[in-house]
Design an enzyme around this catalytic site. Structure first.
Site, mmCIF file in Angstrom:
data_model
loop_
_atom_site.group_PDB
_atom_site.id
_atom_site.type_symbol
_atom_site.label_atom_id
_atom_site.label_comp_id
_atom_site.label_asym_id
_atom_site.label_seq_id
_atom_site.Cartn_x
_atom_site.Cartn_y
_atom_site.Cartn_z
ATOM 1 C CG HIS A 21 -2.081 0.844 1.180
ATOM 2 N ND1 HIS A 21 -3.083 0.683 0.236
ATOM 3 C CD2 HIS A 21 -2.458 1.902 1.942
ATOM 4 C CE1 HIS A 21 -4.010 1.612 0.420
ATOM 5 N NE2 HIS A 21 -3.651 2.362 1.440
ATOM 6 C CE LYS A 166 -7.423 8.443 1.325
ATOM 7 N NZ LYS A 166 -7.803 9.021 2.617
ATOM 8 C CE LYS A 168 -3.626 7.149 1.271
ATOM 9 N NZ LYS A 168 -3.668 8.230 2.252
ATOM 10 C CG ASP A 197 -4.607 11.387 1.369
ATOM 11 O OD1 ASP A 197 -4.069 12.503 1.513
ATOM 12 O OD2 ASP A 197 -4.834 10.606 2.327
ATOM 13 C CD GLU A 223 -7.529 12.358 2.707
ATOM 14 O OE1 GLU A 223 -8.263 11.729 1.894
ATOM 15 O OE2 GLU A 223 -7.169 11.879 3.786
ATOM 16 C CG ASP A 248 -6.097 12.945 6.977
ATOM 17 O OD1 ASP A 248 -6.401 12.893 8.184
ATOM 18 O OD2 ASP A 248 -5.598 11.964 6.382
ATOM 19 C CE LYS A 272 -7.788 9.803 8.478
ATOM 20 N NZ LYS A 272 -6.532 9.707 7.776
ATOM 21 C CD GLU A 326 -10.107 7.495 4.652
ATOM 22 O OE1 GLU A 326 -9.852 7.804 3.475
ATOM 23 O OE2 GLU A 326 -9.435 7.900 5.620
HETATM 24 C C1 MUC Z 1 -4.801 8.891 5.142
HETATM 25 O O1 MUC Z 1 -3.873 9.654 5.087
HETATM 26 O O2 MUC Z 1 -5.903 9.291 4.822
HETATM 27 C C2 MUC Z 1 -6.638 6.392 4.703
HETATM 28 C C3 MUC Z 1 -6.815 5.587 3.640
HETATM 29 C C4 MUC Z 1 -5.549 5.182 3.185
HETATM 30 O O3 MUC Z 1 -5.270 4.453 2.246
HETATM 31 O O4 MUC Z 1 -4.606 5.754 3.968
HETATM 32 C C5 MUC Z 1 -5.250 6.408 5.003
HETATM 33 C C6 MUC Z 1 -4.587 7.509 5.662
HETATM 34 MG MG MG Z 2 -5.295 11.294 4.394
#
Ligand code: MUC
Ligand code: MG
Length: 373
Positions: A21, A166, A168, A197, A223, A248, A272, A326
């Site tokens: 991941h 989402k 990354k 994000d 994000e 976040d 969170k 999420e």
């Molecule tokens: C984050 O930074 O949002 C939430 C989903 C994911 O894949 O990582 C997290 C942390």
């Molecule tokens: Mg995040």
């Protein structure tokens, strides 16, 4: 039936992920959780969890420091206290402790689970009652490979497990990231919502260029594009683009939410329980966001089932989650330490039934995955 806290155990558990991941600050191959087991004088047990991402890559607490905080500081304060008044215990910890919200969250969750089991009510009931029992959940595409992400997304759309995604980004050159995102958006089509994000990886100028490109590519939400402490950049960007920003890392609790909103931020917040210090404290933040017209999103630190369910009980009490949630953490792990895993279907997850969190530990699995000293 009065109850005092008899023991608190913090167990480190490591479960491999189903695939690497990849985030801007780390690549995860395993998720480490602290499972809290709090026993009372009636023999009931409350469960809690604290989790973060990549050791110290996401924030100031690590799984190991959470265990130390609970074993060395919280345990001795809480053992022998009445377990019945959670607010009294929260006030006590507030007076004795600065920060350490991940550890607080695990303790608050265990207290709520214990209270629910004692009163035969769910945690959502203790928080005022669930408005929703099936809660929307997106999936994060983060294999690091565009073709693999598209294949993963298509499979999930076909089985109706998820329709929102989402991505990354932030570890590659900006235009490489933009091409990656645009290709995925084009492949999944109009009906899927695609968000990104950045996990703080951009400076303000890069973020402005990135947001313009992402807006043109049909992305729905960006994000945490800029560093967490740079409120001014987040405010300026939120005023400049109609593509909304999800705050976040910038926003842990109600006070942060107030400060960011007062500075002129518009957009949404990733709540969170870990950042806020527990489900009750996350809902305090939700109230501030609602009053400021900021959209709500149920966020995760990639908790396993216990932490995800604690979050779900909190999110279930909110009338509107503008951006859904999420809470897919358990699906990212190869295995689970509970007897009955969560049921994910039709783009969401069912809130478990039963007293407390509605979760039972699988002792064999816990023994198997617990970290050896
Ligand atoms: C984050 O930074 O949002 C939430 C989903 C994911 O894949 O990582 C997290 C942390
Ligand atoms: Mg995040």
């Amino acid at each position: 039936m009065s109850a005092t806290i008899q023991s608190i155990e913090a167990v480190l558990v490591d479960i491999p992920t189903i695939r690497p991941h990849k985030l801007s600050m780390t690549t995860m191959g395993v998720q480490s959780m602290v499972i809290v087991r709090m026993k009372d004088s009636n023999g009931l047990e409350g469960l809690g969890e604290a989790t973060t991402i990549g050791g110290l890559a996401y924030g100031a607490e690590s799984p190991e420091s959470v265990k130390l905080t609970i074993d060395t500081y919280f345990g001795p304060q809480l053992i022998g206290q009445s377990a019945e008044n959670i607010n009294t215990l929260r006030v006590m910890l507030n007076r004795s402790t600065r920060g350490n919200n991940l550890a607080r969250s695990a303790i608050e969750t265990a207290l709520l689970d214990l209270q629910g089991k004692r009163l035969n009510r769910s945690v959502a009931d203790l928080l005022g009652g669930a408005v929703h029992r099936h809660i929307p959940v997106l999936w994060t595409l983060a294999s690091g490979d565009t073709a693999k992400d598209i294949e993963e997304a298509r499979g999930l759309i076909e089985t109706r497990r998820h329709c929102d995604f989402k991505l990354k980004i932030g570890s590659r050159r900006l235009m490489d990231d933009v091409r990656h995102v645009a290709a995925i958006k084009e492949a999944v089509g109009e009906s899927a919502s695609v968000r990104v994000d950045v996990n703080q990886a951009w400076d303000e100028a890069t973020a402005a260029k990135g947001m313009a490109e992402l807006q043109a590519a049909g992305i729905d939400l960006v994000e945490q594009p800029t560093p967490m402490k740079d409120y001014a950049a987040l405010v300026r960007l939120s005023n400049k683009f109609h593509l909304p920003i999800l705050a976040d890392e910038a926003v842990a609790d109600a006070k942060d939410m107030y400060a960011l909103a007062a500075a002129g931020f518009s957009g949404a917040v990733a709540m969170k329980i870990a950042k806020a210090g527990g489900p009750m404290r996350a809902l305090e933040q939700a109230s501030v966001a609602q009053a400021a017209g900021i959209g709500l999103y149920g966020g995760t630190l990639l908790e396993g089932t216990i932490g995800s369910v604690a979050s779900l009980h909190a999110w279930s009490t909110l009338e509107t989650l503008h951006w859904g949630t999420e809470m897919f953490g358990p699906l990212l792990m190869k295995d689970d330490i509970v007897v009955k895993p969560l049921s994910f279907h039709d783009h969401g997850v069912d809130l478990p039934e039963g007293p407390g969190l509605g979760i039972e530990l699988d002792e064999d699995k816990l023994t198997y995955y617990r970290r050896q000293a």
